[in-house]
Structures are given as structure tokens and as C-alpha cells.
Design an enzyme around this catalytic site. Structure first.
Site, PDB file in Angstrom:
ATOM      1  N   ASP A 207       1.018   2.457   3.761  1.00 27.13           N
ATOM      2  CA  ASP A 207       0.124   3.523   3.294  1.00 27.13           C
ATOM      3  C   ASP A 207       0.937   4.814   3.151  1.00 27.13           C
ATOM      4  OD1 ASP A 207      -2.024   4.964   2.421  1.00 27.13           O
ATOM      5  OD2 ASP A 207      -3.059   5.025   4.352  1.00 27.13           O
TER       6      ASP A 207
ATOM      7  N   HIS B   6       1.483   5.312  -2.063  1.00 32.53           N
ATOM      8  CA  HIS B   6       1.000   6.336  -2.998  1.00 32.53           C
ATOM      9  C   HIS B   6       2.225   7.065  -3.527  1.00 32.53           C
ATOM     10  CE1 HIS B   6      -3.241   6.068  -1.518  1.00 32.53           C
ATOM     11  NE2 HIS B   6      -2.626   5.660  -0.406  1.00 32.53           N
ATOM     12  N   PHE B   7       2.693   6.667  -4.696  1.00 35.82           N
ATOM     13  CA  PHE B   7       3.875   7.328  -5.267  1.00 35.82           C
ATOM     14  C   PHE B   7       3.500   8.493  -6.182  1.00 35.82           C
ATOM     15  CE2 PHE B   7       7.289   3.749  -4.626  1.00 35.82           C
ATOM     16  CZ  PHE B   7       7.232   3.974  -3.265  1.00 35.82           C
ATOM     17  N   ARG B   8       2.185   8.792  -6.247  1.00 35.78           N
ATOM     18  CA  ARG B   8       1.677  10.077  -6.758  1.00 35.78           C
ATOM     19  C   ARG B   8       1.872  10.369  -8.239  1.00 35.78           C
ATOM     20  NH1 ARG B   8      -1.522  10.512  -2.544  1.00 35.78           N
ATOM     21  NH2 ARG B   8      -0.597  11.291  -0.643  1.00 35.78           N
TER      22      ARG B   8
ATOM     23  N   ASN C 176      -5.163   6.569  -6.677  1.00 33.37           N
ATOM     24  CA  ASN C 176      -5.730   7.925  -6.558  1.00 33.37           C
ATOM     25  C   ASN C 176      -4.767   8.984  -7.062  1.00 33.37           C
ATOM     26  OD1 ASN C 176      -4.055   7.395  -4.359  1.00 33.37           O
ATOM     27  ND2 ASN C 176      -5.181   8.718  -2.973  1.00 33.37           N
TER      28      ASN C 176
ATOM     29  N   HIS D  27      -5.397  -0.741   5.966  1.00 37.66           N
ATOM     30  CA  HIS D  27      -5.121   0.096   7.139  1.00 37.66           C
ATOM     31  C   HIS D  27      -6.197   0.078   8.230  1.00 37.66           C
ATOM     32  CE1 HIS D  27      -7.552   2.606   4.574  1.00 37.66           C
ATOM     33  NE2 HIS D  27      -6.543   3.114   3.884  1.00 37.66           N
TER      34      HIS D  27
ATOM     35  N   HIS E 214       0.835  -1.213   0.000  1.00 40.18           N
ATOM     36  CA  HIS E 214       0.000   0.000   0.000  1.00 40.18           C
ATOM     37  C   HIS E 214       0.867   1.260   0.000  1.00 40.18           C
ATOM     38  CE1 HIS E 214      -3.937   1.865   1.789  1.00 40.18           C
ATOM     39  NE2 HIS E 214      -3.271   2.754   1.053  1.00 40.18           N
TER      40      HIS E 214
ATOM     41  N   HIS F 171       2.637  14.240   1.282  1.00 40.01           N
ATOM     42  CA  HIS F 171       2.144  15.545   0.819  1.00 40.01           C
ATOM     43  C   HIS F 171       3.252  16.535   1.132  1.00 40.01           C
ATOM     44  CE1 HIS F 171      -1.970  14.051   0.337  1.00 40.01           C
ATOM     45  NE2 HIS F 171      -1.810  13.419   1.500  1.00 40.01           N
TER      46      HIS F 171
HETATM   47  C1  NCD Z   1      -4.047   8.717   1.257  1.00 43.83           C
HETATM   48  C2  NCD Z   1      -3.486   9.695   0.233  1.00 43.83           C
HETATM   49  O1  NCD Z   1      -3.055  10.783   0.615  1.00 43.83           O
HETATM   50  O2  NCD Z   1      -3.443   9.350  -0.946  1.00 43.83           O
HETATM   51  N1  NCD Z   1      -4.185   9.382   2.520  1.00 43.83           N
HETATM   52  C3  NCD Z   1      -4.263   8.785   3.727  1.00 43.83           C
HETATM   53  O3  NCD Z   1      -4.462   9.484   4.701  1.00 43.83           O
HETATM   54  N2  NCD Z   1      -4.115   7.500   3.884  1.00 43.83           N
HETATM   55  C4  NCD Z   1      -5.327   8.177   0.766  1.00 43.83           C
HETATM   56  C5  NCD Z   1      -5.759   6.931   1.486  1.00 43.83           C
HETATM   57  O4  NCD Z   1      -5.148   5.893   1.354  1.00 43.83           O
HETATM   58  O5  NCD Z   1      -6.763   7.002   2.184  1.00 43.83           O
HETATM   59 ZN    ZN Z   2      -3.680   4.714   1.070  1.00 47.46          ZN
END
Ligand code: NCD
Ligand code: ZN
Length: 422
Positions: A305, A59-61, A91, A230, A57, A309
Site C-alpha cells: 500500500d 499508489h504511483f500517483r 485514485n 490491507h 497494492h 505524500h
Molecule cells: C492511500 C493513498 O494515499 O492513496 N492512503 C492510505 O492511507 N492507504 C489510499 C488508500 O489506499 O486507502
Molecule cells: Zn491503497
């Protein structure tokens, strides 16, 4: 390329064994206690060798939010944390909801991602046709509650169709389980209040438990594979535990993050929005329940996860600050420090970061140190120290909730497909 890892203690079949590992090309060629010769050698005396972590899990954006992270910086961060495989969430912008957007992303990752990778597809109320045609799906992400990106799928009829498709095609549905209605009502209650502590009260235990219960009630009829991402609350975990018993197999699995294991609501005072994430980090009793769940097998995996940001974004007012915490570089050190403190066994940790994610998400030849398996390994010094420092992090986020913390356990080298980093 031919490489010998000598004199170390190697994690094999649940135990550390003093032996040598010969790597040929990208594979583990031989494991033997007799002397081995190779062109390159790493003397692992005093070190332990574990299978590389599989982070299910992240998020490499990319594409769309490369100012927060990209495949190169995210994977560099992963390598420094002993993670050799990542599974990237959908996402992004555009959302990974079509075969085409997924293919574009796969190309970008092939070029820039230093680790092994998998690209998730998002399930929407409108894209089941695309999902049904997609190839090589290990897992699809379902956002049952809204979070960063606002991709929501909470129509029961569509979820039923998705679960039937998942059963037919054999992929896992990974679910972000929070309840929209409860979160909305709670948000109203706290309007005007900007104390980050309210996050635990808005995205509360009831919200998670209701969503999990609804999702499981559909899944229990259809019998597809489901993975609750999560997990963050005692009640949520109890529901998963019950469902696991009823299903009597491996159809229901769940995950916990390092931040839900190692932080609780008492930390908001110091960390503020830096620890704002979805689902929220809740009161200490939940943290304890989650640690117990990991120990007793109710929780299958630990995944980061990793949700970076920019600092500017995170330090805004509570209502504007986006949710998410980076975690690639800190997950293994935190978990192994907990092993050193005898809070959990090494066996459980290896199961949670390597063996179980390999099994759940179908990574054949990964997750274990075995002859013929991929040479994805991590060399650890359990007596070494990791000092977490914001300015030394490789993630673009450049901050960690554990800034300035010193952990006992250190990632010395990460080996991916026989290639050594570090
Ligand atoms: C994630 C994100 O910023 O992409 N943020 C988070 O708080 N976990 C999105 C997600 O996995 O819910
Ligand atoms: Zn996530």
C-alpha cells in the site's frame, strides 16, 4: 543476453536448494547443479535467490499527483526493494474509472515504469458499463470506505451488480473495507483534538469489521472472487477466516501491509502523522493477530500500500495530513529481517510476496523460480545489513517510518525479465 546465477541457494518448491540458474533473454532457461557457461555470470555464493516480489497494492500517483510520486520514481524505489511487479491503484486524477483513462495510464506506465505493472480500474456507483467492456482485467478496486481521493462505492445494489460482473468476467474485486457511518461518528467525538493517536480510534476495529462483514455477506451469495486489502484488525481477520472456511476455496483472500505488521499504536508518539494511514495502525494486539494470520495462512499476501505524500503535506495538523505510508524499499528487508529473527519462515514470506499474489491476480509465469518462467528474481544477502535512511530513499516521499533502523537482510540485485539492476 544470457546470464548465469551460480553458487547461490535458490528458492525452489518451498526450499533453498544449492543450484545454478541460467537465464536466456527474459526467461529462466535452465536450473541445474552442473556447471553452466554464459556470457555474463553473477557469483551468488553466500546469497539466496528468490522470485521477485509482486506488490499488489501501490499508489504511483500518475497522472495528477506526480509531485508525490511517478511511475519512474515509484518503480525505481520498487527495484531497490526487490519488487519486480507492481499493481497500481486508481485514485489518481482523473480517477481510473474509464477504459480511456486506464489506457492513458497504461501508456504512461509503458514509457516510464521500470517494473512489470498492472493498472487497476476503480469501481464507482456509475461505471459498471465501462468495467464490463474493459479488457484484461485482473482486478478492480472498490472503495467501500472513503480514503485519499474520495472515491466511494457503497450502494448495495451496485455492489451486487459489480460482484456478478466480476464472477462473469473472472476478475478479483479488491476492497478497501471501512465503514463510513462509524468513521463519521468517531470523527465527531474527536473534533478539536489533533493528537495523531486518535486515528486508531476514529478508523477503529468496529469500522473495519462492519465493512468486511457487509461486503462478505454480499459476496457469499454471489460467489465472486474477493480480496480484502490491507487488513488491520483482529475482528476483521476473524471474519475473513470464517468466510474462507465457508467458501471452501480460493474465492476469499486478504492482504496485510508491512506497516500493520511492524508498527502499532505505541509508535504514534514518535512518528505522529507520518504513520497516519488508512485503515489505521491499531493497538499491539492487532499487530500480533496479523502476524499470526500471516503465519497460519489466514492472510494470503503482503503488499505495501505504498502511498507517498510530500513531507510538507504529512507534517500538517492531524486533520489536514493525508493518510498513506511509502513502502517499496522497506517491505522485503523488513520481512527478511523477521525471518532472520525467526519470527516467521522464509517459505511463508515467499508465498506472501510472490507465489500467492501471482496466483490470486493471475500472473502466469511469475512468482516462482521454474524453467520457462519469467526471469524476475531477487538476489538477497541474508547476512547483509540494510540501513534505512530518509535521505537515501528513491521514493519522492523521502521519508520512512523506519528511518535510521538497521535490518539484517539486504537486497543485492533485482533482475527483471533477465535485466540486472543494482
Ligand atoms: C492511500 C493513498 O494515499 O492513496 N492512503 C492510505 O492511507 N492507504 C489510499 C488508500 O489506499 O486507502
Ligand atoms: Zn491503497
Amino acid at each position: 543476453m544470457n546470464l548465469a546465477l551460480t553458487n547461490g541457494k535458490v528458492f525452489i518448491k518451498g526450499k533453498l536448494v544449492k543450484t545454478n540458474v541460467l537465464i536466456q533473454g527474459s526467461k529462466i532457461k535452465k536450473i541445474t547443479s552442473s556447471k553452466i557457461k554464459a556470457i555474463h555470470e553473477i557469483d551468488c555464493k553466500g546469497k539466496i535467490i528468490l522470485p521477485g516480489a509482486i506488490d499488489a497494492h501501490v499508489h504511483f500517483r500518475t497522472p495528477g499527483f506526480e509531485y508525490k510520486e511517478d511511475f519512474f520514481t515509484g518503480s525505481l524505489s520498487a527495484l531497490h526493494g526487490g519488487i519486480t511487479t507492481i499493481m497500481d491503484m486508481p485514485n489518481t486524477n482523473p480517477v481510473t474509472s474509464t477504459i480511456k483513462t486506464r489506457d492513458v495510464k497504461i501508456k504512461l506506465a509503458e514509457k516510464n515504469c521500470l517494473t512489470n505493472f498492472y493498472i487497476y480500474m476503480a469501481a464507482l456507483n456509475s461505471n459498471l458499463e465501462e468495467i464490463s467492456k474493459a479488457k484484461n482485467l485482473r482486478a478492480v478496486k472498490l472503495y467501500y470506505g472513503s480514503t485519499t481521493g474520495n472515491i466511494l462505492m457503497n450502494k448495495k445494489s451496485e455492489i451486487e451488480k459489480l460482484f456478478k460482473l466480476a464472477k462473469k468476467k473472472g476478475f478479483v474485486v479488491s476492497v478497501h473495507a471501512e465503514d463510513e457511518e462509524i468513521m463519521k461518528q468517531n470523527s465527531e467525538k474527536f473534533r478539536g483534538n489533533s493528537n495523531p493517536e486518535i486515528h486508531a480510534k476514529i478508523r477503529n476495529e468496529e469500522s473495519e469489521a462492519k465493512a468486511i462483514s457487509e461486503i462478505l455477506s454480499i459476496q457469499q451469495i454471489i460467489g465472486n472472487k474477493i480480496h480484502i486489502a490491507h487488513i488491520s484488525s483482529e475482528k476483521g481477520l476473524a471474519l475473513v477466516k470464517k468466510a474462507k472456511k465457508r467458501m471452501n476455496g480460493n474465492k476469499v483472500t486478504c492482504e496485510v501491509t508491512p506497516h500493520h505488521l511492524f508498527l502499532d499504536s505505541s509508535d504514534y508518539k514518535k512518528l505522529g502523522n507520518l504513520m497516519k494511514c488508512n485503515p489505521s495502525i491499531k493497538e499491539a494486539k492487532h499487530r500480533k493477530a496479523l502476524l499470526n494470520g500471516l503465519k497460519n495462512g489466514a492472510i494470503d499476501i503482503v503488499a505495501t500500500d505504498h502511498a507517498p505524500h510530500s513531507r510538507e503535506e504529512k507534517t500538517q495538523d492531524y486533520w489536514k495530513s493525508p493518510s498513506g505510508i511509502p513502502g517499496e524499499e522497506t517491505m522485503l528487508p523488513l520481512l527478511l529481517d523477521a525471518v532472520n529473527k525467526k519470527q516467521i519462515s522464509l517459505k511463508k514470506i515467499v508465498e506472501a510476496v510472490a507465489e500467492n499474489p501471482a496466483g490470486i491476480f493471475g500472473w502466469k509465469n511469475k512468482g516462482f523460480i521454474k524453467t520457462g518462467f519469467d526471469a524476475d528474481l531477487v538476489i538477497i544477502n541474508m547476512n547483509g545489513k540494510t540501513k534505512i535512511e530518509d535521505k537515501k530513499l528513491f521514493t519522492k516521499a523521502g521519508y520512512s517510518p523506519w528511518n535510521k533502523k538497521t535490518l539484517k537482510a539486504m537486497v543485492e540485485n533485482t533482475i527483471i525479465g533477465g535485466q540486472v539492476f543494482g
